[in-house]
Design a protein around this motif. Structure first.
Motif, PDB file in Angstrom:
ATOM      1  N   SER A   1      42.534 -90.879   1.126  1.00 25.92           N
ATOM      2  CA  SER A   1      41.333 -90.164   1.584  1.00 25.92           C
ATOM      3  C   SER A   1      40.872 -90.718   2.921  1.00 25.92           C
ATOM      4  O   SER A   1      41.333 -91.771   3.379  1.00 25.92           O
ATOM      5  N   LYS A   2      39.962 -89.989   3.550  1.00 32.43           N
ATOM      6  CA  LYS A   2      39.477 -90.362   4.868  1.00 32.43           C
ATOM      7  C   LYS A   2      38.048 -90.890   4.794  1.00 32.43           C
ATOM      8  O   LYS A   2      37.236 -90.409   4.012  1.00 32.43           O
ATOM      9  N   ALA A   3      37.771 -91.876   5.616  1.00 33.13           N
ATOM     10  CA  ALA A   3      36.416 -92.431   5.729  1.00 33.13           C
ATOM     11  C   ALA A   3      36.052 -92.497   7.211  1.00 33.13           C
ATOM     12  O   ALA A   3      36.922 -92.476   8.082  1.00 33.13           O
ATOM     13  N   LEU A   4      34.760 -92.566   7.465  1.00 30.98           N
ATOM     14  CA  LEU A   4      34.257 -92.526   8.838  1.00 30.98           C
ATOM     15  C   LEU A   4      33.714 -93.891   9.237  1.00 30.98           C
ATOM     16  O   LEU A   4      32.757 -94.387   8.642  1.00 30.98           O
ATOM     17  N   LEU A   5      34.337 -94.502  10.233  1.00 27.22           N
ATOM     18  CA  LEU A   5      33.893 -95.806  10.725  1.00 27.22           C
ATOM     19  C   LEU A   5      33.003 -95.613  11.945  1.00 27.22           C
ATOM     20  O   LEU A   5      33.403 -95.002  12.930  1.00 27.22           O
ATOM     21  N   ILE A   6      31.771 -96.133  11.841  1.00 28.92           N
ATOM     22  CA  ILE A   6      30.804 -96.064  12.942  1.00 28.92           C
ATOM     23  C   ILE A   6      30.513 -97.471  13.432  1.00 28.92           C
ATOM     24  O   ILE A   6      30.135 -98.347  12.648  1.00 28.92           O
ATOM     25  N   THR A   7      30.692 -97.696  14.721  1.00 28.33           N
ATOM     26  CA  THR A   7      30.355 -98.977  15.337  1.00 28.33           C
ATOM     27  C   THR A   7      29.281 -98.751  16.380  1.00 28.33           C
ATOM     28  O   THR A   7      29.383 -97.838  17.201  1.00 28.33           O
ATOM     29  N   TYR A   8      28.243 -99.578  16.303  1.00 34.35           N
ATOM     30  CA  TYR A   8      27.120 -99.482  17.240  1.00 34.35           C
ATOM     31  C   TYR A   8      27.311-100.528  18.325  1.00 34.35           C
ATOM     32  O   TYR A   8      27.104-101.716  18.096  1.00 34.35           O
ATOM     33  N   SER A   9      27.716-100.081  19.504  1.00 30.54           N
ATOM     34  CA  SER A   9      27.939-101.019  20.600  1.00 30.54           C
ATOM     35  C   SER A   9      26.639-101.391  21.297  1.00 30.54           C
ATOM     36  O   SER A   9      26.592-102.343  22.075  1.00 30.54           O
ATOM     37  N   SER A  10      25.571-100.646  21.022  1.00 34.51           N
ATOM     38  CA  SER A  10      24.263-100.961  21.604  1.00 34.51           C
ATOM     39  C   SER A  10      23.195-100.339  20.731  1.00 34.51           C
ATOM     40  O   SER A  10      23.471 -99.513  19.858  1.00 34.51           O
ATOM     41  N   GLY A  11      21.926-100.766  20.978  1.00 38.25           N
ATOM     42  CA  GLY A  11      20.784-100.199  20.256  1.00 38.25           C
ATOM     43  C   GLY A  11      20.425-100.983  19.015  1.00 38.25           C
ATOM     44  O   GLY A  11      21.225-101.751  18.476  1.00 38.25           O
ATOM     45  N   GLY A  12      19.187-100.784  18.544  1.00 40.64           N
ATOM     46  CA  GLY A  12      18.712-101.447  17.335  1.00 40.64           C
ATOM     47  C   GLY A  12      18.562-102.948  17.537  1.00 40.64           C
ATOM     48  O   GLY A  12      18.546-103.463  18.645  1.00 40.64           O
ATOM     49  N   SER A  13      18.477-103.669  16.425  1.00 40.52           N
ATOM     50  CA  SER A  13      18.294-105.118  16.491  1.00 40.52           C
ATOM     51  C   SER A  13      19.617-105.874  16.488  1.00 40.52           C
ATOM     52  O   SER A  13      19.674-107.032  16.886  1.00 40.52           O
ATOM     53  N   THR A  14      20.691-105.228  16.024  1.00 37.65           N
ATOM     54  CA  THR A  14      21.965-105.935  15.874  1.00 37.65           C
ATOM     55  C   THR A  14      23.116-105.082  16.387  1.00 37.65           C
ATOM     56  O   THR A  14      23.929-104.580  15.609  1.00 37.65           O
TER      57      THR A  14
END
Length: 238
Positions: A159-172
């Protein structure tokens, strides 16, 4: 006698520290996973859009107010999303937080306005609370935020899953989340690779979804191992 008691207490503290360290090591070996590799591009964006459709992102964009609580009801929020303001309440504090210009925020303790360095400290604290606690409410709607990277990951079962990486924004910035979706695209859980948790890949559920007055779908609880994160009385309205 006192020296003997202190010696015993010192040994007990060392034993407890050793037990905790061993326990953490066992948990690390059992649960820690490396960050998976995915493929960015059209297919990843398509899965992200499928998730947004399942939770009615169109209704979310038109929802002006969100209310919820977090930390077992210790933190309370009323978010004026349309105007970028949020009331953050905890203990005896109330911060009327201006998200785009925090220095303009108003801070109150027991109904009296707070000024000076203490005010700035409480504003920063309210920002930290909001960044964390709102993420547990609206993270699925943030997959196309500026600074996000989307990748499609193939799981062991195919099955497929969605990987999200936050390179900026928020506290972390730099944190990554692997979303596991149902057949209709509704989020069921995510695994986390985040700076505040030393074990990579811990999974938290996204469940008890409810339809708000505006038609948007929002979660009302999460489970992280034996811990239940209750979002309180969640509301979305205009």
């Amino acid at each position: 006698m006192i020296k003997k008691l202190l010696k015993i207490a010192g040994k007990s503290a060392l034993i407890l520290a050793a037990i905790l360290l061993i326990g953490f090591g066992v948990l690390y070996l059992i649960y820690n996973e490396p960050l998976p590799e995915g493929t960015s591009g059209v297919k990843a964006d398509a899965l992200a859009n499928k998730m947004l459709e399942a939770i009615n992102n169109e209704a979310y964009t038109k929802t002006n107010y969100l209310e919820w609580s977090f930390a077992n009801g210790a933190h309370h929020y009323k978010w004026d999303k349309a105007n970028g303001k949020v009331d953050v309440k905890w203990d005896n504090y109330w911060v009327h937080l201006f998200l785009k210009n925090p220095s303009k925020s108003n801070v109150f303790e027991n109904g009296s306005e707070v000024i000076g360095d203490t005010k700035n400290e409480l504003i920063a604290k309210a920002e930290g609370f909001f960044n964390n606690d709102s993420f547990w409410l609206v993270a699925p709607f943030k997959v196309f935020d500026p600074g996000t990277e989307r990748s499609l990951v193939t799981l062991e079962n195919g099955s497929k899953a969605l990987l999200i990486t936050y390179s900026s924004g928020g506290s972390t910035p730099g944190d990554s989340y692997l979303w596991h979706l149902g057949a209709n695209g509704l989020p069921e859980s995510y695994q986390m690779w985040v700076s505040i948790i030393p074990i990579g890949g811990l999974e938290a559920t996204w469940e008890d979804w409810k339809i708000m007055e505006t038609g948007v779908f929002l979660p009302t609880s999460h489970k992280l191992g034996p811990i239940t994160l209750d979002m309180g009385e969640v509301r979305g309205y205009n």
